[in-house]
Write an enzyme that holds these catalytic residues in place. Structure first.
Site, mmCIF file in Angstrom:
data_model
loop_
_atom_site.group_PDB
_atom_site.id
_atom_site.type_symbol
_atom_site.label_atom_id
_atom_site.label_comp_id
_atom_site.label_asym_id
_atom_site.label_seq_id
_atom_site.Cartn_x
_atom_site.Cartn_y
_atom_site.Cartn_z
ATOM 1 N N GLU A 3 0.884 -1.160 0.000
ATOM 2 C CA GLU A 3 0.000 0.000 0.000
ATOM 3 C C GLU A 3 0.926 1.214 0.000
ATOM 4 O O GLU A 3 1.873 1.264 0.786
ATOM 5 C CB GLU A 3 -0.873 0.047 1.263
ATOM 6 C CG GLU A 3 -1.817 1.243 1.220
ATOM 7 C CD GLU A 3 -2.593 1.491 2.508
ATOM 8 O OE1 GLU A 3 -2.193 0.981 3.561
ATOM 9 O OE2 GLU A 3 -3.616 2.210 2.446
ATOM 10 N N ARG B 250 6.510 -12.957 8.968
ATOM 11 C CA ARG B 250 7.175 -11.696 8.679
ATOM 12 C C ARG B 250 8.513 -11.631 9.404
ATOM 13 O O ARG B 250 8.768 -12.352 10.366
ATOM 14 C CB ARG B 250 6.288 -10.530 9.084
ATOM 15 C CG ARG B 250 6.138 -10.373 10.599
ATOM 16 C CD ARG B 250 5.166 -9.252 10.955
ATOM 17 N NE ARG B 250 5.299 -8.124 10.040
ATOM 18 C CZ ARG B 250 4.288 -7.395 9.584
ATOM 19 N NH1 ARG B 250 3.058 -7.678 9.956
ATOM 20 N NH2 ARG B 250 4.488 -6.385 8.769
ATOM 21 N N LYS C 84 5.431 1.119 11.069
ATOM 22 C CA LYS C 84 5.405 2.380 10.345
ATOM 23 C C LYS C 84 5.136 3.549 11.289
ATOM 24 O O LYS C 84 5.724 4.611 11.183
ATOM 25 C CB LYS C 84 4.317 2.290 9.277
ATOM 26 C CG LYS C 84 4.593 3.115 8.053
ATOM 27 C CD LYS C 84 3.723 2.661 6.900
ATOM 28 C CE LYS C 84 4.248 1.388 6.258
ATOM 29 N NZ LYS C 84 3.412 0.913 5.165
#
Length: 560
Positions: free
Chosen positions: A38, A264, A274
């Site tokens: 994204e 991950r 983030k």
RNA sequence: AGGGGUAUAGCCAAACGGUAAGGCAACGGCCUCUGACGCCGUCAUCUCUUGGUUCGAAUCCAGGUACCCCUGCCA
């Protein structure tokens, strides 16, 4: 070269096994993967793992990998991020070729599919607000309850949905929901939201839309449109898989992708979220998203890490489904391994102290040749200058040597790399008693080797730079941003683990004159000090700034 | 009425019922004009645990335990 084939070192992993079988069974004749970020921020090292997996699999199996922007939420997305993501993928060494896609390019098709579901009685317009929807959803252990709007007529749903599209209703007043099962033990199946109203312009499609699809309603269908065979994502999407499949089962999609999940990347001594990275930028704790200490690809790039090193790292850590913590030192080791091969050697004195060689003629300058790489004569050599006054590193001298120290001491001797053996004969101190200058004598016959005239072998070899020829530059040394292996653990503020010494700026460093015109891209090994390269933002002719990319391994420090 | 995952050495990670790969780290030693690089050697009688099936189990079955993910109109 010999004819012996290099055996592919790439370890097996569960994704390769699946693809192998799919290819062997004829389920697919070739594979298509995708990297679907994204565009709401900068990519970090965790994304590099995903990029390497997706593009790497396509490369290894002769398929292709798409770059797709999962741009379904305009509230968070910006053009700036689209550009930086493209740049980072390219920097890593991967190329999507013609296959650049945007989920938003499929908005019309997705809308038609939503209409299809409505007509099929499988979707409805919800009038409850967000809070009410939450209350109806139930909990982890209790089933949800059905909305009073769940059984509207198809006609009413169609009418309302089209009016949502035209922008008739304000944000938050209605959503489109799938009609699945409010009692499902899998919460993502309890009538998930498909569309929400957002009067927000979109970075890629402008103001064409007032409603936007949710991730779940877009991802699988977009995969199907692009012909993705293996849709690889991280583990937290696992519980969405039944929903992913529900859409593919209930819509006339052109192909049937499958979703597979992997664990991950977690890296010690760093935060990857983030939000936290953003906070570090906003607080000024770091200089920006591309601060050389940041785990962002922009930061890693600026620091001087090479794409090959990052790829090797991703290859080395493997792909699995169990939660894992990788030590940052593994990344650093990959950088060293790569740079050791390619980086030309040079000498630089970071904390200079002057050594005056009293028995060397004051008016003499010798030109010495120094190899650019000890194991690679093909990398050539360079000219360095030797004269009466040279800079050596303050750390290479101890007036009172500690045990095991084999650098310069008073009365001791040491080899000046590519130069002579010198003996320290005395020191000059300032009023406070600090050593400010060293004096010594050299052995004119000691240019070759590390043996003294009487056959002894000197223990230490140190680096140096001629004082008359040195260029003064700034050097920035970096350390980990956090002093705790897991600053991101819950319950405590990660900022309390910030490492106050994560950057050290040295402004009076002495480098060989030949480096003054160095290329910004060239990574050097400052012998015995580590790998360095100019900072691409702050370094200019006349005011050079070097970043230390990574130190050399140091068994001496480790032992101490 | 909860559901879904994951457990193999300090850290990753292979194995697909046939007797525990590999990498990193660590530890010895060698080499060296970088305390770098390189080279040699050592490093799981054992796979979270308890039972069971089998000639044979890390792999199959049953019961435990621990950790992760899911209750956004984020992705």
């Amino acid at each position: 070269m010999t004819s012996v084939e290099q055996v592919a070192p790439t370890a097996n992993n569960f994704l390769k096994t699946i693809i192998d079988e799919d290819l062997k069974s004829g389920k697919h004749s070739s594979i298509v993967t995708r990297f679907p970020p994204e565009p709401n921020g900068y990519l970090h090292i965790g994304h590099a793992k995903s990029i390497c997996i997706n593009f790497g699999l396509a490369r290894d199996f002769g398929g292709r990998c798409h770059l797709r922007f999962d741009d379904t939420n305009p509230a968070k997305e910006e053009l700036e991020y689209i550009d930086s993501i493209k740049e980072s993928v390219l920097w890593l060494g991967f190329d999507w070729g013609e296959h650049l896609y945007f989920a938003s390019d499929n908005f019309e098709q997705l809308y038609q599919w939503a209409v299809f579901l409505i007509k099929d009685g499988k979707a409805y317009v919800e009038d409850l607000n967000a809070e009410q929807i939450r209350a109806h959803r139930g909990t982890l252990t209790e089933p949800g309850t059905e909305s009073p709007y769940r059984n509207r007529s198809v006609e009413e749903n169609l009418d309302l949905f089209s009016r949502m599209r035209t922008g008739e209703f304000p944000d938050g007043t209605r959503v489109l929901r799938a009609k699945i099962d409010m009692a499902s033990p899998n919460i993502s199946l309890r009538d998930p939201v498909l569309y929400r109203i957002l009067h927000t312009p979109h970075p890629h499609v402008g103001d064409a839309w007032k409603i936007y699809p949710m991730y779940d309603f877009a991802h699988g269908q977009t995969d199907a449109i692009e012909g993705i065979t293996h849709s690889i994502c991280t583990l937290e999407f696992e519980s969405h898989k039944p929903l992913y499949e529900w859409f593919l089962d209930n819509l006339p999609v052109p192909s049937r992708p499958r979703q597979y999940e992997f664990a991950r990347l977690n890296l010690t001594y760093t935060v990857m979220s983030k939000r936290k990275l953003q906070e570090l930028v906003q607080l000024g704790t770091v200089s920006g998203w591309d601060d050389p200490r940041m785990p962002t690809l922009a930061g890693i790039k600026r620091r001087g890490y090479t794409p090959a090193a990052v790829r090797a790292f991703c290859e080395q850590i493997g792909v699995g489904r169990s939660d894992s913590w990788i030590d940052v030192s593994i990344l650093e080791e990959c950088v060293r391994t790569d740079l050791n091969e390619s980086a030309p050697r040079t000498m630089a004195v970071l904390r200079p102290i002057k050594l005056v060689i009293d028995n060397y003629p004051a008016d003499l300058t010798e030109e010495l040749q120094a190899a650019n790489h000890p194991q690679k004569p093909e990398m050539g050599s360079r000219t360095i200058y030797f004269n009466r006054e040279i800079w050596i590193d303050a750390e290479d001298f101890m007036e009172v040597p500690s045990k095991g120290f084999h650098r310069l001491t008073v009365g001791g001797e040491v080899k000046l790399r590519a130069g002579y053996i010198v003996k320290c004969t005395g020191v000059v101190k300032d009023a406070q008693g600090a050593v400010v200058e060293l004096h010594g004598e050299y052995d004119p016959a000691s240019r070759e080797g590390i043996h003294t005239a009487d056959g002894r072998k000197v223990k230490g070899v140190i680096h140096w730079v001629s004082a008359a020829h040195a260029v003064t530059v700034e050097v920035r040394l970096f350390d980990r941003l956090f002093s705790d292996p897991n600053p991101d653990r819950g319950g405590v503020d990660y900022k309390q683990f910030l490492n106050a010494g994560s950057i050290e700026t040295l402004s009076d460093c002495k480098i060989e004159a030949t480096l003054a015109g160095a290329n910004v891209e060239t990574r050097y090994q400052f012998e015995r000090m580590g790998y360095f390269r100019q900072d691409p933002k702050d370094s200019f002719p006349g005011k050079l700034v070097f970043n230390r990319i990574v130190t050399l391994r140091d068994a001496w420090i480790t032992k101490k």
